[in-house]
Structures are given as C-alpha cells and as structure tokens.
Design a protein around this motif. Structure first.
Motif, PDB file in Angstrom:
ATOM      1  N   LEU A 245       0.768  -1.184   0.061  1.00 16.62           N
ATOM      2  CA  LEU A 245      -0.075   0.035  -0.008  1.00 16.62           C
ATOM      3  C   LEU A 245       0.824   1.412  -0.064  1.00 16.62           C
ATOM      4  N   ILE A 248       3.065   3.345  -4.354  1.00 13.42           N
ATOM      5  CA  ILE A 248       2.166   4.338  -5.076  1.00 13.42           C
ATOM      6  C   ILE A 248       2.625   3.872  -6.524  1.00 13.42           C
ATOM      7  N   THR A 252      -3.370   3.431  -7.635  1.00 12.86           N
ATOM      8  CA  THR A 252      -3.422   3.543  -6.144  1.00 12.86           C
ATOM      9  C   THR A 252      -4.504   4.558  -5.781  1.00 12.86           C
ATOM     10  N   LYS A 257      -2.663   7.126  -1.236  1.00 10.22           N
ATOM     11  CA  LYS A 257      -1.621   8.116  -1.611  1.00 10.22           C
ATOM     12  C   LYS A 257      -1.614   9.053  -0.439  1.00 10.22           C
ATOM     13  N   ARG A 275       7.868   6.833  -5.882  1.00  7.42           N
ATOM     14  CA  ARG A 275       6.765   6.895  -6.697  1.00  7.42           C
ATOM     15  C   ARG A 275       6.876   8.064  -7.795  1.00  7.42           C
TER      16      ARG A 275
END
Length: 426
Positions: A245, A248, A252, A257, A275
């Motif tokens: 999780l 990202i 997502t 986020k 990310r």
C-alpha cells in the motif's frame, strides 16, 4: 562425521561430500561440493538428481524425493538438507504447501535483471554481506528473503550485485571454474562474470533504525510476537500488504496516496524516489535500500496495533474497500480491525469480503491492549446529526480532559457521547 553411513549397503556416498553450515543456502552448499568434485553446480545437480530439469532456483523448487537422495549421498538427515531450502520458512513467512508452482512474495528470485517498467533498473542475484562472506565464504538462507536488507552483525546494507561489474551472481550459471588456479574460497567469493572478489569493496553503513528494524523482524521470525498472540506467517502476510500500500502507482487510491505520503513525512523520509510508477509494483523486486525503507515504514504502521493504523486510516478517510478488496483471505485480526475500526463508507456488503478465519482463536491481543471503542463500532459516534445540541458544559471538566487524553478526540459533542457511554458501562 557419524557412522550411520554403514547402516545401509546401498548408500552411495559422494567421494568429496561436505556438510552444510547451519544457516547455509542449498545452492551455496551445492556449489562448494561441485567444486570439490571438479564440476559446475549444474553438472553436480544433474549427477545427483537424474530428473533434474536445469531449473536455476533449486533453493525453492527442489522436491522431497531429490532432497532424500541428496541426504543419502551426503550422510545427512532429511531435516538437515531440507533446512537449506526455502521450505525452511514455511509457516514462518508463508503457508504455501508447495513452492513448485507459484513464486512466494517474500522470496527473491534467484536471478533478476532490469525491468521494462522503469522502477527496477538494476541487475541483481544472490544478496550478501561482504564482511560476513569474507570471513565465512558461503551464502546464507536469509539472504534470499525479501524481508532481509541489512546485516545485523556488521551493520551494513546487503549487496545484491557485484560491486565491480554490477551484475548478479547465480551459482547455476557459473561456467567451468579454473580448478587449477582457484581455491574453493575464491570460487565462492569471486564474481561469476568479471572474476573479481565481491568482498573487495566498502559496503554502505545502514542507519541504526534500519538495522534495528531488521533485528526486530528476525526476532519475530524466530520467536513470534512478544505480547501479541498472532501467527508469524499471518503477521508477515499483513506486513507485505501494508508495504504494498505504501508503494504508489497510477492505480493507487487517492486517500491511500495521502496516507502513504503522511507516513513518509512522519518518519522524516522522502517518498519522491519511490513513486509514481506506471506498472504494478512488486515489493521483492525493489532495490535493497528502497525495499528497506518500505518494509521499515510498514512495520511502523503496524506497531501499537490497531490504534496507530486505525488513526491513520480515519485521518485520511481511507475506505474499507481500499484495504480489503485487493487482500483476499486477509487474516481475521486484520479484517476485524478494518471492519470495526473504520466507518462504513463503501457499498459492498461485509459478508462478501473474504477473510482467513483459521487463526481466529489466536489473533486477539492480550488484555487490556484494546480500547473498547476501537473495536466496537458504534454508528452514533460517527453520525454528526446526533450532536445537534451541545450541552458539554454539563460534564465535569475533569472527565472531559480524561476522555480527551484516553481517546484523542477534541470534538466536545463526541466527548459528551463517550462520557454518557462510559456511564452506561459503569
């Protein structure tokens, strides 16, 4: 050496057999024996196992029948040989009955190359600590695990490729060694591509917090959770989901986020280099330092369970569906915390969400770890229409301060509600 080799007449021992070290990896052990016999590792596997298919990942895919053959030829017990494979971590990191058909999320592939998706532009193979490998020239089982990223003995980041040519090692792919001019020590520590000593480098010192997290994870693997009665494999299943999780990509959820960005900020870390990704991210394929950061933060989120996790989700308005829809057969202790700790904000029926109920009787925290309202969801507490009148002045200020400190809530309307509920409980 024991004398059980005389117990059976049909036992054909290898002429130059050797025992594995207690924490040695199977491919490392086979590479040492292969060198003693003047063979490559692949030739050694084909000699011992007539049904050997040439698959390079013998640490993961070798079957019990072949392990029995190897045990007979090396004067070892089946348990000793089996302990060199990834099956050693069954019911510790994973619960799969057979690793032959599906890759395990915590096992790093035996040989990895750069990915087209762009987030893994590196080549890697068997991880190692150069200082440990220099003093003890063999590769350890834990160096094949994605949960490993630092050496707790030396305090360095693990290295996943040759520091000279930056290519990954795999003993199965070694060409014919130079037996005349190379010792078994050199065979184990020299790069299989450029021929240079992989221990001849200055490893990077890992931050104290990273090493401490690595120590805690190894302790959980070996001894379980100290104050919490949760299966070890169940904890690492949730840890992997939580780490995923925090990675990202374009798929997502927006609130996820925000939660991930806050977790990085709260821990004084930058998420800019992690990310965004265009494709689905696989945790085990991340470079070692990035993987260390993500796992460390996931471990931080799960501390003080479930209070920190629930607070983060409520603050960033994370929906239950975002946490459970991509987590089939979630452990019951995680599923229950999400179900009762978060307000219902998605249309799916709870009964349709799958969870693993096999560890129900062992997952509850020891009392009095849980606060009642953290698990016993009450719709009135989250309904703003229930607090149209504010008569909080009727409540003793000492009680308000106590409830604020206990539940971390500043809304006086909800404080009044909590005070009334406590009066009912008492």
């Amino acid at each position: 050496m024991s004398f059980n080799l005389f117990e059976t007449r049909n036992n054909q021992l290898l002429p130059a057999l050797c025992k594995p070290f207690p924490d040695e990896l199977l491919s490392s052990w086979m590479a040492r024996m292969a060198y003693q016999h003047g063979l490559t590792t692949k030739e050694m596997c084909a000699y011992i196992w007539p049904s050997y298919s040439g698959n390079p990942d013998i640490d993961r895919i070798v079957g019990d029948a072949n392990l029995n053959i190897l045990a007979e030829k090396t004067n070892c017990t089946f348990a000793e040989v089996n302990a060199t494979t990834m099956a050693f971590y069954k019911h510790v990191l994973f619960a799969q009955k057979n690793l032959l058909y599906a890759p395990e999320q915590w096992i790093i592939p035996s040989k990895r190359i750069g990915s087209k998706s762009g987030y893994m532009q590196h080549s890697s193979g068997l991880m190692f600590c150069p200082k440990c490998l220099e003093s003890e020239p063999y590769f350890k089982k834990q160096w094949r695990l994605a949960i490993s990223f630092a050496c707790t003995k030396c305090g360095y980041y693990l290295i996943e490729s040759c520091p000279h040519c930056h290519k990954g090692n795999s003993f199965i792919d070694v060409r014919q060694p130079n037996f005349a001019h190379q010792s078994v020590y050199e065979h184990m520590v020299y790069c299989h591509h450029c021929g240079k000593d992989v221990t001849d480098c200055e490893p990077e010192i890992a931050p104290v917090r990273v090493v401490k997290t690595q120590q805690l994870l190894f302790e959980i693997m070996e001894h379980g959770l100290n104050e919490k009665v949760i299966y070890t494999e169940s904890y690492f299943k949730v840890l992997h989901h939580m780490a995923s999780l925090l990675l990202i990509d374009k798929q997502t959820d927006r609130n996820i986020k925000k939660l991930a960005e806050y977790v990085y900020w709260e821990n004084n870390l930058s998420h800019s280099d992690l990310r965004p990704y265009n494709d689905t991210i696989v945790l085990r394929d991340l470079p070692v330092k990035k993987r260390a950061v993500v796992i460390m933060l996931a471990h931080w989120v799960l501390q003080d369970w479930p209070h920190r996790f629930i607070d983060l989700c409520l603050t960033h308005k994370v929906k239950k569906s975002s946490l459970l829809s991509d987590f089939p057969n979630a452990p019951y202790w995680f599923w229950e915390a999400v179900r009762h700790g978060l307000e219902p904000s998605f249309p799916a029926k709870l009964d349709n969400l799958k969870h693993d109920n096999t560890d129900t009787c062992t997952v509850r925290m020891k009392e009095p770890c849980l606060k009642r309202l953290d698990y016993d969801y009450d719709e009135y507490f989250y309904d703003d229409n229930k607090y149209e009148d504010d008569d909080s002045d009727c409540i003793n200020p000492d009680n308000i301060e106590r409830i604020q400190r206990l539940y971390g809530i500043d809304d006086t309307r909800r404080l009044r509600y909590l005070f009334n509920r406590e009066e009912c409980w008492n």
